[in-house]
Design a protein around this motif. Sequence first.
Motif, short mmCIF file in Angstrom:
data_model
loop_
_atom_site.label_atom_id
_atom_site.label_comp_id
_atom_site.label_asym_id
_atom_site.label_seq_id
_atom_site.Cartn_x
_atom_site.Cartn_y
_atom_site.Cartn_z
N GLN A 278 -28.04 -2.21 9.50
CA GLN A 278 -28.50 -1.41 8.37
C GLN A 278 -29.91 -0.87 8.56
OE1 GLN A 278 -28.02 -3.87 4.91
NE2 GLN A 278 -25.80 -3.87 5.09
N VAL A 279 -30.79 -1.65 9.22
CA VAL A 279 -32.19 -1.25 9.37
C VAL A 279 -32.64 -1.52 10.80
CG1 VAL A 279 -34.57 -1.63 8.59
CG2 VAL A 279 -32.69 -1.78 6.95
N ASP B 57 -25.72 5.78 10.63
CA ASP B 57 -26.32 5.66 9.30
C ASP B 57 -27.22 4.42 9.21
OD1 ASP B 57 -26.81 6.64 6.76
OD2 ASP B 57 -25.22 5.43 5.85
N LYS C 250 -30.92 2.96 8.82
CA LYS C 250 -32.23 3.35 8.29
C LYS C 250 -33.32 2.90 9.26
CE LYS C 250 -35.30 2.62 4.42
NZ LYS C 250 -35.63 1.78 3.28
N SER D 69 -37.13 1.82 9.90
CA SER D 69 -38.29 1.24 9.25
C SER D 69 -39.45 1.34 10.23
CB SER D 69 -37.99 -0.23 8.90
OG SER D 69 -39.17 -0.90 8.54
#
Length: 114
Positions: A16-17, A39, A41, A43
């Motif tokens: 996810q990150v 997709d 993300k 950081s």
Amino acid sequence: MLAAFATLDFPLTDVQVFHTDRGSEFDNTRIDELLDVFDIKRSLSRKGNPYDNAVVESTNRLLRKELVYRNHYTTIEQLRHDLNDYVCWSDNRRLHSTLGYRSPKEFTEQGLVL
């Protein structure tokens, strides 16, 4: 860096990150495209603030030491379950010397800041 993604033993759709500092090795169109396709993300540390990355690295070190190295995971679901339990414990019950021996939840609820 792309080779590191190929070594994962779980699908990239489970990520996810992706956290990085602002080093030039991460300023890469191919990595950006890979993150977009799955997709994921991104950081980033704030510009000129190496402390951001130090916090993430410290957290990752603790996770490995206190969770990952003490257990053997055969599925990503087992890891997720234990990770959720660990984060809940760390946020709500673990005392941090930096926070005056309070949990992050207690520190925040008291309106304190570093």
